[in-house]
Design a protein around this motif. Structure first.
Motif, PDB file in Angstrom:
ATOM      1  N   ASN A 174       0.819  -1.213   0.000  1.00 43.08           N
ATOM      2  CA  ASN A 174       0.000   0.000   0.000  1.00 43.08           C
ATOM      3  C   ASN A 174       0.855   1.266   0.000  1.00 43.08           C
ATOM      4  O   ASN A 174       0.474   2.288   0.570  1.00 43.08           O
ATOM      5  CB  ASN A 174      -0.959   0.003   1.202  1.00 43.08           C
ATOM      6  N   GLY A 175       2.031   1.183  -0.619  1.00 48.91           N
ATOM      7  CA  GLY A 175       2.904   2.354  -0.750  1.00 48.91           C
ATOM      8  C   GLY A 175       3.709   2.693   0.478  1.00 48.91           C
ATOM      9  O   GLY A 175       4.423   3.699   0.484  1.00 48.91           O
ATOM     10  N   GLN A 176       3.664   1.872   1.523  1.00 49.77           N
ATOM     11  CA  GLN A 176       4.394   2.147   2.758  1.00 49.77           C
ATOM     12  C   GLN A 176       5.769   1.464   2.707  1.00 49.77           C
ATOM     13  O   GLN A 176       5.863   0.268   2.427  1.00 49.77           O
ATOM     14  CB  GLN A 176       3.609   1.658   3.967  1.00 49.77           C
ATOM     15  N   ILE A 177       6.805   2.237   3.026  1.00 48.21           N
ATOM     16  CA  ILE A 177       8.177   1.749   2.930  1.00 48.21           C
ATOM     17  C   ILE A 177       8.854   1.820   4.298  1.00 48.21           C
ATOM     18  O   ILE A 177       8.795   2.852   4.979  1.00 48.21           O
ATOM     19  CB  ILE A 177       8.994   2.581   1.912  1.00 48.21           C
ATOM     20  N   GLY A 178       9.489   0.736   4.705  1.00 52.18           N
ATOM     21  CA  GLY A 178      10.201   0.708   5.984  1.00 52.18           C
ATOM     22  C   GLY A 178      11.330   1.729   6.019  1.00 52.18           C
ATOM     23  O   GLY A 178      12.076   1.872   5.043  1.00 52.18           O
ATOM     24  N   ASN A 179      11.458   2.448   7.136  1.00 55.37           N
ATOM     25  CA  ASN A 179      12.459   3.523   7.218  1.00 55.37           C
ATOM     26  C   ASN A 179      13.536   3.252   8.262  1.00 55.37           C
ATOM     27  O   ASN A 179      14.181   4.175   8.738  1.00 55.37           O
ATOM     28  CB  ASN A 179      11.783   4.868   7.513  1.00 55.37           C
ATOM     29  N   PHE A 180      13.756   1.988   8.623  1.00 55.79           N
ATOM     30  CA  PHE A 180      14.719   1.732   9.691  1.00 55.79           C
ATOM     31  C   PHE A 180      15.369   0.362   9.562  1.00 55.79           C
ATOM     32  O   PHE A 180      14.820  -0.561   8.975  1.00 55.79           O
ATOM     33  CB  PHE A 180      14.027   1.804  11.060  1.00 55.79           C
ATOM     34  N   ASN A 181      16.569   0.273  10.146  1.00 48.73           N
ATOM     35  CA  ASN A 181      17.226  -0.983  10.450  1.00 48.73           C
ATOM     36  C   ASN A 181      17.511  -0.958  11.946  1.00 48.73           C
ATOM     37  O   ASN A 181      17.907   0.081  12.480  1.00 48.73           O
ATOM     38  CB  ASN A 181      18.541  -1.141   9.692  1.00 48.73           C
ATOM     39  N   LYS A 182      17.294  -2.057  12.625  1.00 49.71           N
ATOM     40  CA  LYS A 182      17.537  -2.099  14.068  1.00 49.71           C
ATOM     41  C   LYS A 182      18.150  -3.437  14.442  1.00 49.71           C
ATOM     42  O   LYS A 182      17.801  -4.480  13.886  1.00 49.71           O
ATOM     43  CB  LYS A 182      16.225  -1.907  14.854  1.00 49.71           C
ATOM     44  N   LEU A 183      19.050  -3.381  15.411  1.00 45.25           N
ATOM     45  CA  LEU A 183      19.638  -4.587  15.976  1.00 45.25           C
ATOM     46  C   LEU A 183      19.318  -4.590  17.463  1.00 45.25           C
ATOM     47  O   LEU A 183      19.727  -3.703  18.198  1.00 45.25           O
ATOM     48  CB  LEU A 183      21.150  -4.610  15.757  1.00 45.25           C
TER      49      LEU A 183
END
Length: 409
Positions: A239-248
């Motif tokens: 739905n056009g939503q893009i992840g904006n993070f990387n986390k450990l």
């Protein structure tokens, strides 16, 4: 006609005949100076790369460009590769800059026919992409293109629990709550890698489009470490939503602390690392408000917790109405209001004898304080021999009440 006139006329006829022979392909003469004829011939027949002044321009194949993103592109994924590839030429230089003037580093490939950015872009930003390419003859072409990345409204973030570095009990699932609904669940799961020092492997369970948890078939191994590596930057959630993070996130598992609350025996018993650690008399939910059965995971603790009968729908005049009161050594088991706590003064005579609570597990001062001081988030109590229904899967961490064969979805 004089002799001079006859000579002039004859010369003209001879020259005209020579021209006719040349036009017919049968002669080697030209109506221009011999040197000029040779220069014109060589400029047409010589190799394409010749550049002697005065000769024809070199013949080379045109440069073909393949640039990504396309000029004028909008809603570009910040994780998408920014690259330039040329055929029949080489890349001389490239400059990629953001709207704030910051340069994005990149590198040429060994043969000079391509360039790629070395880092991700930012969301909601405009970029200018300028480059110079040259063809096989060394002729240069300058180009400038622009594009914009995914807008802030299409960024997707998430909250993770337990927090990085947190120490929890063996029954604590890993939980990710997304800011936007996730439609591409497979893509999200593939971008999350969970590992443990115990070597245990688990599964994801989606409780909603916005919340997923991860657990193993059995409790985490005591005193192990669990690592969750989330590489979700640029992942398309749908739905056009893009992840904006990387986390450990690294989570430390403590001792194995398991309690059993028996509604028939009216007892509360605890083991630590499978060895008995204590047992106390208890009172649990009565017939109208039976305690939920199954596994309930400890959530949070309060030295004093304020409780209100109105919170569970009771009104003055109801026989079960208790108004408002404070209880000591309260450990929350569910968001809906089930606790382990010190029983009220009026309930003390019934501890170990009968059940009269509104669903909570009531203990005496010693038992309630021991639990408060020695058990923590992620520890677990198994409630048995109660007429209550299984603890709701989404009321707290009810994951352990879902059969393992049904957990992965």
């Amino acid at each position: 006609m004089t002799a001079r006139e006859r000579w002039t006329t004859g010369r003209k006829v001879f020259l005209l005949g020579a021209l006719c022979l040349l036009a017919a392909g049968g002669g080697v003469f030209a109506a221009v100076a011999p040197g000029a004829a040779r220069a014109a011939f060589e400029s047409e027949a010589g190799p394409a790369e010749r550049t002697t002044p005065g000769l024809a321009a070199p013949v080379v194949a045109p440069v073909q460009l393949a640039a990504s993103p396309a000029d004028g592109a909008q809603q570009v994924n910040p994780a998408a590769p920014v690259s330039l590839k040329v055929t029949n030429g080489t890349v001389e230089r490239v400059a990629l800059t953001g709207g704030d003037g910051a340069a994005i580093e990149g590198s040429l490939n060994p043969d000079g026919t391509g360039w790629s950015a070395s880092g991700p872009l930012q969301f909601n930003s405009s970029y200018t992409y300028s480059f110079v390419v040259s063809d096989a003859a060394g002729r240069k072409t300058n180009s400038t293109r622009t594009f914009t990345t995914v807008s802030t409204a299409n960024e997707a973030d998430a909250a993770v629990y337990p927090l990085d570095g947190m120490k929890v009990g063996v029954a604590q699932p890993l939980q990710i709550t997304f800011s936007e609904p996730v439609l591409n669940k497979d893509a999200v799961e593939k971008a999350i890698k969970v590992s443990s020092t115990s070597g245990q492997v688990g599964e994801f369970h989606w409780f909603s489009d916005s919340m997923v948890r991860y657990r193993t078939e059995n409790f985490w191994a005591a005193n192990s470490t669990v690592t969750m590596d989330m590489q979700l930057f640029g992942v398309d959630f749908g739905n056009g939503q893009i992840g904006n993070f990387n986390k450990l996130v690294t989570v430390h598992i403590g001792d194995k602390k398991v309690a059993v609350a028996d509604a028939t025996a009216h007892t509360f018993s605890v083991s630590v690392n499978d060895k008995p650690a204590g047992s106390w008399p208890a009172t649990m939910g009565d017939t109208r408000f039976p305690s939920a059965k199954g596994y309930l995971v400890f959530m949070e603790k309060y030295r004093v917790e304020h409780m209100s009968a109105a919170s569970i729908g009771l009104k003055p005049g109801d026989p079960a109405y208790y108004g408002e009161l404070d209880v000591n050594f309260a450990t929350r088991l569910t968001p809906s209001g089930e606790f382990i706590h010190q029983a009220t003064d009026s309930a003390m005579p019934y501890i170990g004898v009968s059940n009269l609570s509104h669903g909570c597990i009531g203990l005496g001062p010693d038992g309630a304080q021991w639990v408060f001081e020695n058990m923590t988030t992620g520890d677990v109590v198994q409630v048995v021999n109660t007429d209550g229904e299984n603890a709701n899967f989404d009321d707290g961490f009810g994951d352990w009440n879902i059969p393992w064969a049904q957990y992965a979805n």
